[in-house]
Scaffold this active site. Structure first.
Site, short mmCIF file in Angstrom:
data_model
loop_
_atom_site.label_atom_id
_atom_site.label_comp_id
_atom_site.label_asym_id
_atom_site.label_seq_id
_atom_site.Cartn_x
_atom_site.Cartn_y
_atom_site.Cartn_z
N CYS A 1 45.85 34.49 41.92
CA CYS A 1 45.43 35.66 43.50
C CYS A 1 44.11 35.78 43.23
O CYS A 1 43.35 37.04 42.04
CB CYS A 1 46.25 37.15 42.91
SG CYS A 1 46.00 38.41 44.16
N CYS B 1 42.96 39.67 43.12
CA CYS B 1 43.40 40.19 41.45
C CYS B 1 41.41 40.01 40.15
O CYS B 1 41.62 40.53 39.70
CB CYS B 1 44.18 39.03 40.71
SG CYS B 1 46.17 39.80 41.94
#
Length: 104
Positions: A29, A32
């Site tokens: 991600c 993230c």
């Protein structure tokens, strides 16, 4: 304090006391990865106020599904084991500081 990497098994103990910011994330991600250094700064500056716990949603699917995590990063604030607040997506440091202060 250092950031705790929780598992499905350890999660209940990791959030049971005080104010805890939980980052639901995954290795693939992009946002993230962007929020990780922000959380490290927050941990360095606010470890007296809030504990930071990270949960890899791929490795700990039971915990992610328990809290209905549909997109990542999702940040949940827990107070003494109970979820009290939630934000989804990348957040700048100032927004996270405000989130912690609002729930402290």
């Amino acid at each position: 304090m250092t950031i705790v990497h929780a598992t499905d098994n350890s999660f209940p103990q990791d959030i049971e006391k005080g104010l805890v910011l939980v980052d639901f994330w995954a290795t693939w991600c992009g946002p993230c990865k962007m929020i990780a250094p922000v959380l490290e700064e927050l941990d360095a500056e606010m470890s007296e106020t809030v504990k930071i716990v990270k949960v890899d949603v791929d490795a700990n699917q039971a915990t992610a599904s328990q809290f209905g995590i549909m997109s990542i990063p999702t940040l949940l604030i827990f107070k003494d084991g109970q979820p009290v607040d939630k934000v989804v997506g990348f957040q700048p440091k100032e927004a996270l500081v405000q989130l912690v202060q609002k729930n402290a």
